[in-house]
Design a protein around this motif. Structure first.
Motif, PDB file in Angstrom:
ATOM      1  N   GLU A 176       0.818  -1.213   0.000  1.00 51.88           N
ATOM      2  CA  GLU A 176       0.000   0.000   0.000  1.00 51.88           C
ATOM      3  C   GLU A 176       0.853   1.264   0.000  1.00 51.88           C
ATOM      4  OE1 GLU A 176      -2.563  -0.539   3.377  1.00 51.88           O
ATOM      5  OE2 GLU A 176      -3.375  -2.361   2.472  1.00 51.88           O
ATOM      6  N   GLY A 228       0.702   3.512  -3.093  1.00 54.38           N
ATOM      7  CA  GLY A 228       0.007   4.751  -2.768  1.00 54.38           C
ATOM      8  C   GLY A 228       0.838   5.980  -3.079  1.00 54.38           C
ATOM      9  N   THR A 284      -4.933  -4.466   0.188  1.00 57.25           N
ATOM     10  CA  THR A 284      -4.217  -3.532  -0.683  1.00 57.25           C
ATOM     11  C   THR A 284      -5.183  -2.824  -1.625  1.00 57.25           C
ATOM     12  OG1 THR A 284      -2.390  -5.099  -0.629  1.00 57.25           O
ATOM     13  CG2 THR A 284      -2.251  -3.326  -2.243  1.00 57.25           C
ATOM     14  N   THR A 317      -5.000   1.068  -0.447  1.00 56.51           N
ATOM     15  CA  THR A 317      -4.018   1.900  -1.137  1.00 56.51           C
ATOM     16  C   THR A 317      -4.567   3.316  -1.334  1.00 56.51           C
ATOM     17  OG1 THR A 317      -3.046  -0.007  -2.226  1.00 56.51           O
ATOM     18  CG2 THR A 317      -2.623   2.137  -3.220  1.00 56.51           C
TER      19      THR A 317
END
Lengths: 427, 297, 272
Positions: free
Chosen positions: B91, B95, B172, B176
């Motif tokens: 993540e 991200g 995830t 994210t």
């Protein structure tokens, strides 16, 4: 024609008139009743809510919650003595608060309640009991069963009259030969819904579930044999069966890809006869659940809380919701298994469900509830699930289960339930 | 205009600042204090509803010792570490990358950003159920798409290892966007002139990121990291609906364990003790972040 | 070249989000028999709106919707207001680092304590306050989660803000409130928007607190979604329809808040 209309009109008015004529002793009382939100039991209650309020003058509020939330709310309510719910829906999963439920023997006796219950279901275990007193009234009954494809069995010259699991497995072997080269598997089961695997074990296992001292235990030799046999069934399932949920397993059978299915019959019966969702309409039947063990029983009870301020009004609702007519109606309209024999002896229904009833009644009459609190149940089904996916052996699964069980106490109500159903080790 | 010295202002400000803090402090501490104290009291008492309706008295640290020695508890800790570790690393990387890739205020970037944060909007219990049908071995969309490019998909939810990967994927997919949103806001607050200066000085994009932006972003990224880590450890609804902790105990996490002990088995003492063990771990994580942040100032 | 790769990466990311969501929407208009077909039914042979119709016909859905909306609006509003103020207060109070750390730590401890074990005592507190089965019980419970989060997030943001920004205003004799609302707030608007989006999402989907203190009149949508998972299977169609219904208001809110996020960014750039 006019006469008929008038006659019908009078008939329609009769119940209203008799209700008005009666004095309504509980008029104005307010009660709250809970159900599991499932589109069946709760809808059955909603359907008759208005009629009940009109007939009794009691104000009824129905609360439907998802399964996990339902139990959690009941236990929170009872342990904190809040008294929010008068009538509660539950099974043996909430046995740890059975002592907070109102004994119902006096009500049952006064109103000669009971009628033609399937005998096993009216007994302690399926019926909630605490300290020898009745606290629960069952309103549904479903037993594990095996359904099979009548067309395939006929074609292969097989019959579904097995008595033991070895007979069933022998049939599966014959089916496997007959079906070789086709997409159809001899058997299917919802292995991925791991909380379901104990149902097969209980059917295969021949022994006690609670020992003489009132602790969770099993006869080890017999249990290991049953566990191994259970795991061996996976080989007769379609590829990838270890992950099947209940819906998926049903769908395998309904799309014609399995010759037999081990399942809750009430959950597939309606869709199996619906051409929109099934390719096996009129080509299936319920077979006897093999022994030497018993078919797992699901029987929802209504309980009345000891904190209820209106136990009499609460009992009125219990009587109104649970009776042979209502149970038959819920069976027909919503597919809820009835705990009353009369449903299964209704000539019209018998004709419509000739593929279903004989096997179902046979299974219900042998079915038992288990004395497991959720904790004991979970320890067992998680370990059997590990066995099914091949992570551990049957011996390890049993050893882990027994180690886990040694920390769990059997609530007294469930020791009594085990004793009443012959599940306790002899002294 | 009369100018007052800045220090006078600071002293004068204090009652105001206290008034700013009080409402939040009151709501959080006052309402949560009793439940927490109650839970602390339970952690040192023997109370299991199947045995007794009332707490059965003080047992000291026995609950803690029992929990730490419990095979299921230890296994659930191991699962939690695997799942959270895998998910949070993915993540953070995804991200931050996506936050950079979606900078800008053109309508197109705005549309992309809004699309990308959508998974967060779905109720976790629904997201878990959705992915359960997507990851279905036989009838799932994922394995179907894989088969189109000639890959035989795994038994996502029925094999112990793949089940853990499935839970990581779900976490995830759903979270994210959280990192994207916080990192995006942080990047947006970096004064533009700082970057211009760097560009004029001829620093490469990568060097600008490494030496100027990253140090500025670090406090907020660390915060995001700890939040995601603890949030992921606490997540229950999605695992409940995706795998129900299975197959067997394969995805049985610490929070699932605490939930089962507390609200299914009603072993209040055990649940409280394991919660405090969890909090000991959480406290260490939070303290570590404080320590890192301190070093930066 | 760079922009091509850029485009491809974003397209893939969007697909990973859109495909599952699209499948959810397709599921909500599928007939029950097409849920578990092999291979999966991507284009339903027959489109049905019965799942939506059932939801709209059920009076309870409307009530759940109103409750969810009330809970989210209040939780988000109160959280952003008190959390941002508290963070500003803490950041400017010039507390010693230790005390500041302690206060933050208490907040975070409360934030991350597993709610599962405080459900029953929280239930008792709400009963004592006579708030059982009201949206206020849910809101108060959720505030215990959201306020600490927003406070900490904004605390980090305020601490990173150069002090020169406020110096001019101090010299001009602006009060704390004026400095906060006219100088600081516009600059940190992107972070406030992000915090508001996160809070609203969390509140809208929160399940455990809602299910434990409000099961009748004050029940909310997240409980309704969970109720399609029963002990005997999942009602895929209604669940998908309910999920879609739940998502729409949040998308609208996210778009709305994003506008502020952008405005804050441009404003910050002008100021900076």
């Amino acid at each position: 024609m006019k006469k008929v209309m008038l006659f019908l009109f009078i008939i329609a008015l009769l119940p209203l008139g008799s209700a008005l004529a009666q004095d309504m002793p509980h008029a104005g009382a307010e009660i709250v009743a809970t159900y599991m939100q499932s589109g069946t039991y709760d809808v059955g209650a909603e359907n008759i809510e208005a009629a009940f309020e009109e007939a009794t003058g009691i104000e009824l509020e129905l609360v439907a919650s998802p399964w996990a939330v339902l139990n959690q709310n009941h236990i929170t309510d009872l342990t904190t003595g809040t008294g929010e719910f008068d009538v509660m829906s539950g099974e043996f999963w909430i046995a740890s608060v059975y002592d907070k439920m109102l004994p119902l023997d006096a009500f049952v006796e006064r109103d000669s309640f009971g009628g033609d219950y399937i005998p096993t279901i009216w007994q302690p275990g399926p019926s909630g009991y605490f300290d020898g007193k009745r606290i629960g009234i069952p309103y549904s009954a479903d037993a594990y069963g095996i359904v099979y494809r009548t067309d395939i069995f006929e074609e292969a010259g097989l019959s579904a009259d097995w008595e033991t699991w070895d007979d069933y497995i022998a049939t599966l072997d014959q089916l496997a030969m007959h079906l070789e080269g086709s997409d159809i598997a001899p058997s299917v089961f919802s292995w991925g819904a791991s909380e379901q695997t104990p149902s097969i074990f209980l059917g295969m296992y021949d022994g006690y579930l609670v020992d003489a001292d009132g602790n969770y235990a099993v006869d080890e030799e017999s249990a290991i044999a049953a566990l191994e046999k259970m795991a061996s069934l996976l080989a007769y399932n379609p590829e990838g069966a270890a992950g099947l949920s209940i819906d998926e397993s049903n769908s395998v059978f309904l799309t014609g890809n399995a010759a037999t299915m081990i399942c809750w019959v009430s959950f597939m019966r309606a869709s199996a006869q619906d051409p929109d969702s099934s390719l096996v309409v009129d080509n299936w039947a319920v077979a006897p659940f093999p022994g030497p063990g018993f078919p797992f029983l699901s029987a929802w009870n209504l309980f009345i809380s000891e904190y209820s301020e209106n136990p009499e009004a609460a009992w009125e609702w219990v009587k109104y919701y649970i009776n042979p007519e209502q149970s038959t109606q819920r069976f027909v309209e919503l597919g809820v298994g009835s705990p009353y024999l009369s449903t299964y002896e209704d000539p019209e229904l018998m004709a419509a469900y000739s593929h279903d009833f004989p096997g179902m009644v046979h299974n219900l009459s042998r079915a038992q509830s288990v004395p497991w609190v959720f904790e004991a149940f979970e320890i067992f089904f998680r370990n059997t699930s590990e066995l099914v996916i091949g992570s551990i052996s049957a011996e390890e699964a049993l050893a882990n289960t027994l180690a886990g069980w040694s920390e769990v106490t059997v609530p007294p109500a469930l020791v009594q339930s085990a004793a009443a159903q012959g599940q306790q080790q002899d002294m | 205009m009369l100018r007052k010295p800045a220090t006078w202002h600071r002293r004068h400000d204090v009652p105001w600042l206290i008034a700013f803090v009080l409402p939040a402090f009151f709501i959080v501490v006052a309402v949560q204090f009793y439940p927490l104290a109650y839970s602390a009291a339970l952690a040192v008492q023997e109370w299991s509803l199947t045995k007794s309706q009332e707490p059965e008295g003080f047992v000291g640290l026995e609950n803690f010792v029992e929990e730490l020695g419990d095979e299921t508890f230890r296994r659930s800790v191991r699962n939690s570490v695997l799942i959270t570790g895998g998910a949070v690393i993915l993540e953070m990387i995804l991200g931050v990358c996506l936050a950079y890739l979606t900078m800008g205020s053109s309508w197109r970037m705005r549309a992309v950003r809004t699309t990308l944060i959508l998974p967060m909007v779905i109720a976790p219990v629904a997201a878990g159920t959705l992915w359960r049908i997507l990851l279905n071995y036989r009838a799932g969309l994922v394995n179907h798409l894989l088969s189109l490019i000639g890959i035989q998909g795994p038994e996502w939810l029925a094999s112990p290892d793949w089940a853990i990967i499935s839970v990581i994927l779900l976490d995830t997919w759903q979270w994210t966007p959280f990192v994207l949103l916080v990192a995006g806001a942080a990047i947006a607050s970096i004064p533009g002139d700082l970057l211009e200066v760097a560009a004029i000085d001829g620093a490469s994009r990568w060097k600008t990121f490494l030496y100027i932006e990253l140090p500025l972003l670090t406090p907020l990224l660390l915060l995001t990291l700890v939040f995601r880590m603890l949030e992921s450890l606490l997540s229950l609804d999605s695992i409940y609906s995706l795998t129900f902790g299975g197959p067997g105990y394969s995805t049985y996490t610490m929070t699932f364990y605490i939930y089962t002990q507390g609200l299914r088995n009603f072993n209040f003492g055990a649940a409280a003790a394991s919660s405090w063990i969890f909090m000991a771990f959480a406290s260490v994580s939070i303290a570590l972040v404080f320590w890192f942040q301190r070093k930066d100032w | 070249m760079y922009s091509v790769i850029h485009g491809i990466v974003l397209a893939v990311a969007c697909l990973v989000v859109i495909v599952p969501l699209g499948y959810l929407i397709i599921n909500s208009i599928k007939l029950p028999r097409e849920f578990l077909t092999i291979p999966p039914t991507i284009l339903p042979t027959e489109v049905t709106f019965e799942h939506y119709q059932d939801l709209i016909d059920d009076k309870k859905t409307v009530r759940y919707f109103q409750n969810s909306l009330t809970v989210s609006v209040w939780t988000t509003g109160v959280t952003i207001l008190t959390g941002t103020l508290a963070a500003y207060g803490l950041a400017r109070m010039r507390l010693s680092a230790k005390i500041l750390a302690l206060v933050t730590f208490i907040f975070l401890f409360i934030r991350f304590y597993p709610r599962v074990t405080t459900v029953i005592p929280f239930f008792l507190v709400m009963r004592q306050l006579d708030l059982l089965d009201t949206v206020w019980a849910i809101i108060i419970g959720q505030l215990g989660i959201t306020i600490p989060f927003v406070t900490w997030l904004m605390l980090v943001v305020f601490q990173d803000l150069p002090s020169e920004i406020e110096e001019a205003a101090i010299v001009d004799g602006a009060s704390v409130w004026q400095r906060f609302s006219r100088v600081v707030l516009p600059i940190v608007m992107p972070s406030v928007s992000a915090a508001a989006i996160l809070t609203a999402f969390l509140s809208w989907n929160e399940f455990l607190i809602a299910s434990s203190v409000a099961r009748r009149k004050a029940s909310v949508l997240s409980i309704a979604v969970a109720s399609f998972v029963s002990d005997k299977g999942i009602q895929w169609g209604p669940m998908a329809a309910m999920s879609v219904v739940m998502i729409v208001p949040m998308i609208v809110f996210a778009l709305f808040a994003q506008k502020y996020l952008i405005r804050g960014i441009t404003f910050g750039a002008v100021k900076g």
